[in-house]
Design a protein around this motif. Structure first.
Motif, mmCIF file in Angstrom:
data_model
loop_
_atom_site.group_PDB
_atom_site.id
_atom_site.type_symbol
_atom_site.label_atom_id
_atom_site.label_comp_id
_atom_site.label_asym_id
_atom_site.label_seq_id
_atom_site.Cartn_x
_atom_site.Cartn_y
_atom_site.Cartn_z
ATOM 1 N N UNK A 294 0.958 -1.938 -0.278
ATOM 2 C CA UNK A 294 -0.395 -0.094 0.209
ATOM 3 C C UNK A 294 0.830 1.310 0.091
ATOM 4 N N UNK A 295 0.333 2.175 -0.258
ATOM 5 C CA UNK A 295 1.064 3.329 -0.545
ATOM 6 C C UNK A 295 -0.099 5.019 -0.176
ATOM 7 N N UNK A 296 0.434 6.019 0.922
ATOM 8 C CA UNK A 296 -0.082 6.523 1.615
ATOM 9 C C UNK A 296 0.601 7.863 1.034
ATOM 10 N N UNK A 297 -0.016 9.413 0.774
ATOM 11 C CA UNK A 297 0.114 10.196 -0.044
ATOM 12 C C UNK A 297 -0.553 11.484 1.156
ATOM 13 N N UNK A 298 0.242 12.605 1.594
ATOM 14 C CA UNK A 298 -0.345 13.471 2.243
ATOM 15 C C UNK A 298 -0.798 13.153 4.128
ATOM 16 N N UNK A 299 -0.576 13.642 4.421
ATOM 17 C CA UNK A 299 -0.839 13.913 5.471
ATOM 18 C C UNK A 299 -0.949 12.675 6.311
ATOM 19 N N UNK A 300 0.215 11.618 6.217
ATOM 20 C CA UNK A 300 0.005 10.225 6.617
ATOM 21 C C UNK A 300 0.614 9.744 7.357
ATOM 22 N N UNK A 301 0.058 8.690 8.094
ATOM 23 C CA UNK A 301 0.473 8.347 9.484
ATOM 24 C C UNK A 301 0.427 6.252 9.559
ATOM 25 N N UNK A 311 4.556 5.604 12.492
ATOM 26 C CA UNK A 311 5.208 6.803 11.226
ATOM 27 C C UNK A 311 4.554 7.929 10.865
ATOM 28 N N UNK A 312 5.004 9.422 10.367
ATOM 29 C CA UNK A 312 3.990 10.187 9.486
ATOM 30 C C UNK A 312 5.028 11.053 8.956
ATOM 31 N N UNK A 313 4.241 11.697 7.525
ATOM 32 C CA UNK A 313 4.944 12.337 6.638
ATOM 33 C C UNK A 313 4.217 12.714 6.197
ATOM 34 N N UNK A 314 4.492 12.781 4.745
ATOM 35 C CA UNK A 314 3.853 12.715 3.414
ATOM 36 C C UNK A 314 3.853 11.900 2.223
ATOM 37 N N UNK A 315 4.564 10.751 3.063
ATOM 38 C CA UNK A 315 4.388 10.156 1.859
ATOM 39 C C UNK A 315 5.150 8.844 2.434
ATOM 40 N N UNK A 327 9.197 6.094 4.961
ATOM 41 C CA UNK A 327 8.078 7.128 4.750
ATOM 42 C C UNK A 327 9.536 8.164 4.314
ATOM 43 N N UNK A 328 8.639 8.987 3.660
ATOM 44 C CA UNK A 328 9.603 10.193 3.361
ATOM 45 C C UNK A 328 8.634 11.626 3.708
ATOM 46 N N UNK A 329 9.631 12.862 3.029
ATOM 47 C CA UNK A 329 8.647 13.745 3.360
ATOM 48 C C UNK A 329 8.431 14.643 4.237
ATOM 49 N N UNK A 330 9.255 14.838 4.990
ATOM 50 C CA UNK A 330 8.721 15.375 6.786
ATOM 51 C C UNK A 330 8.670 13.827 7.049
ATOM 52 N N UNK A 331 9.128 12.358 6.762
ATOM 53 C CA UNK A 331 8.893 11.620 8.204
ATOM 54 C C UNK A 331 9.681 11.368 9.466
ATOM 55 N N UNK A 332 8.070 11.716 10.551
ATOM 56 C CA UNK A 332 8.603 11.624 11.355
ATOM 57 C C UNK A 332 8.353 10.023 12.338
#
Length: 581
Positions: A294-301, A311-315, A327-332
């Motif tokens: 699965x792939x999640x885009x924008x404001x992911x958790x 995990x959070x981020x935008x991808x 996870x990437x793009x502001x990944x936490x």
């Protein structure tokens, strides 16, 4: 004699005229009702309708043309008509066959209403249009004006590979649309759909379902409030709160598409994918059940409720077959297992699992590059790190720095061993340095080849320094008054901390040094040669982890050893290019 002959001729003429009128009347009567026992095929039109209305289908911009043609009788075993009591009604019994344009209707008995151009059919009702559409039922009312058929009881509509079952079906020939309103079932080769209300178009293969919708597939079950489904493409369009449940996972979505043939889903509006304690949420999701990712885009958790991390981020990418994700793009990465959450950011965060479905399963969590982490009691920075669940060890690479309250630890590499998500002990390898800030001028400093720092309840209590030990230390009275400056060297040193401050130090083996009074400290002795205070790169809060601040020029550590794997260049040449000598 001549007069008599003339009179006889006149009587013969009247006689033939009367016979002609009788024959004409008989022909008209036969045209109206076929005699009992005759099987001769004919087409008898019902009277032209006096009025009628058109039904507009949902979403249709242009109404189809209604030609208002007549309903024709093609065959019946018996026919009856009462011109006095019901002059506009024909009663047909036995093997009745009717036609309206391209639609043929069959039944055991029927009533034709000439004025309204309509038909009531009873028992063994069948409607056929071409060789693709067949409708069965126990009762039919067909309005030739509006071209709407109302079929009741044991209704079955068959359109090639699609079958619709219900007890109440209305079929609109103008829009080629059938709809039910008291519960029905739609079936094709892949799926079985049930709902309280539904419609199906044989022309477009599109169906719409409302209220208690259920799609049953051999691999999953989809329940919804509102759903569209195309029997040709096998794509289900989600239009309301929906749940897709399989043996492996659970998907919740309120808007999106699910291809039941390819088993791929495109989901919007904060859809949720749940699998084995892990929950993936994003503004939009893509999921491939066959491949298992699965792939999640924008404001992911992505939340792991079992291990209590997130995990959070935008991808985010997640593979449920290998239990891996990144996870990437502001990944936490957030660990909340200890109440006080640890926040860690890097350009990319990755989770890899090994030895799945065995007793030796373990996972690696990797973060790279420009890693920053924050918790109220612990902060750290490095270029990259790896956490191994096998030994609960977190290794920080390339200029790692770790802070615990007023303590700063750094070296070429730092290994942190965890116990239930809390720090048990840390190993600083090569160019190890620990610094404690007393004030803006005075710092307790210890350097060595390596250090081992031991923690209790998250607080550093004991530091063991090994090899080339050097100290710059301020002993204190109980009231925290500094009594002097201790500058010493040795091979092994044990430091003990109390209330997050250095309390005492003890060398093992031979050592030498000088204890200076506070007013006689040489300026060149205040700092060790390896002293560095990197408070300016320290994360200040959980939001500051996104603000990378590197060391100033000249302050980065130069590795004392090359940790890259050694490779025989000649063997590499011969292996890759066998023709080279």
């Amino acid at each position: 004699m001549l007069k008599q002959n003339k009179k006889d001729k006149q009587q013969d003429g009247h006689r033939w005229l009367l016979i002609g009128f009788l024959c004409l009347f008989a022909v008209c009567l036969v045209a109206q009702v076929k005699p009992t026992g005759q099987n001769k095929k004919t087409e008898t039109p019902a009277a032209k309708p006096e009025d009628g209305t058109k039904q507009t289908a949902k979403g249709t911009k242009k109404e189809p043309e209604n030609k208002k043609t007549k309903v024709y009788l093609l065959h019946a075993n018996q026919g009856q008509a009462d011109k006095l009591a019901r002059p506009d009604v024909q009663v047909l019994i036995g093997n009745v066959k009717l036609r309206h344009d391209s639609m043929y209707m069959f039944c055991d008995s029927a009533l034709i209403y000439e004025k309204t151009n309509s038909v009531e059919a009873f028992s063994n009702v069948r409607m056929e249009q071409g060789d693709t559409l067949f409708i069965y039922g126990d009762y039919l009312y067909y309005d030739g004006m509006t071209q709407i058929a109302q079929i009741r009881e044991n209704v079955k509509m068959i359109n090639r590979n699609t079958t619709l079952l219900t007890d109440s079906l209305n079929y609109d020939r103008l829009y080629d649309l059938g709809y039910y309103f008291e519960g029905g079932t739609l079936m094709d080769e892949e799926n079985v759909l049930t709902s309280d209300w539904g419609e199906y178009s044989p022309a477009t293969k599109q169906s719409v379902f409302n209220h208690d919708v259920k799609l049953v597939n051999p691999k999953f079950v989809l329940t919804s409030d509102t759903l569209k489904y195309n029997t040709f493409s096998k794509i289900a369009t989600i239009l309301g709160p929906s749940n897709i449940v399989s043996d492996n996972n659970h998907i919740y979505s309120e808007r999106g598409f699910y291809n039941t043939l390819s088993e791929q889903a495109e989901l919007l509006d904060r859809s949720i994918l749940t699998n084995d304690g892990k929950k993936l949420i994003g503004d939009s999701l893509f999921y491939d059940r066959k491949v298992g990712y699965g792939e999640a885009f924008d404001n992911i958790r992505m939340t792991d409720t079992i291990n209590k991390n997130m995990l959070t981020g935008n991808y985010c990418f997640y593979n449920e077959l290998t239990d891996s994700a990144f996870a990437t793009k502001r990944a936490v990465a957030i660990d909340y297992s200890q109440g006080d959450s640890l926040f860690m950011h890097g350009d990319t965060l990755q989770l890899v699992s090994y030895n799945l479905n065995t007793d030796s399963v373990f996972r690696l969590m990797k973060a790279y590059h420009k890693v920053r982490m924050y918790r109220t009691d612990v902060q750290g920075v490095c270029d990259s790190l790896v956490y191994n669940s096998k030994d609960s060890c977190l290794t920080m690479y390339t200029d790692p720095i770790l802070w615990n309250e007023g303590q700063q630890l750094l070296g070429e590499e730092i290994k942190i061993y965890m116990n239930d998500s809390t720090i048990n002990w840390a190993h600083i390898i090569n160019q190890a340095l620990t610094v404690e800030m007393k004030d803006s001028i005075h710092y307790n400093q210890v350097s060595g080849k390596e250090m081992k720092a031991y923690f209790e309840n998250g607080d550093m209590r004991h530091i063991e320094v090994i090899g080339n030990v050097m100290t710059a230390f301020y002993p204190e009275e109980k009231d925290s008054t500094m009594t002097g400056f201790n500058n010493m060297e040795g091979s092994v040193l044990h430091l003990y901390l109390k209330e997050k401050k250095m309390e005492k130090g003890m060398f093992v083996g031979k050592s030498n040094g000088t204890l200076y009074p506070m007013d006689q400290i040489p300026p060149d002795k205040l700092r060790l040669s390896t002293f560095a205070w990197f408070d300016y790169v320290r994360p200040l809060n959980k939001e500051d982890i996104f603000n990378w601040r590197g060391k100033k020029e000249g302050e980065t550590l130069k590795p004392t050893t090359d940790r890259r794997p050694k490779t025989d260049r000649r063997k590499l040449i011969n292996m890759d290019f066998p023709d080279l000598k």
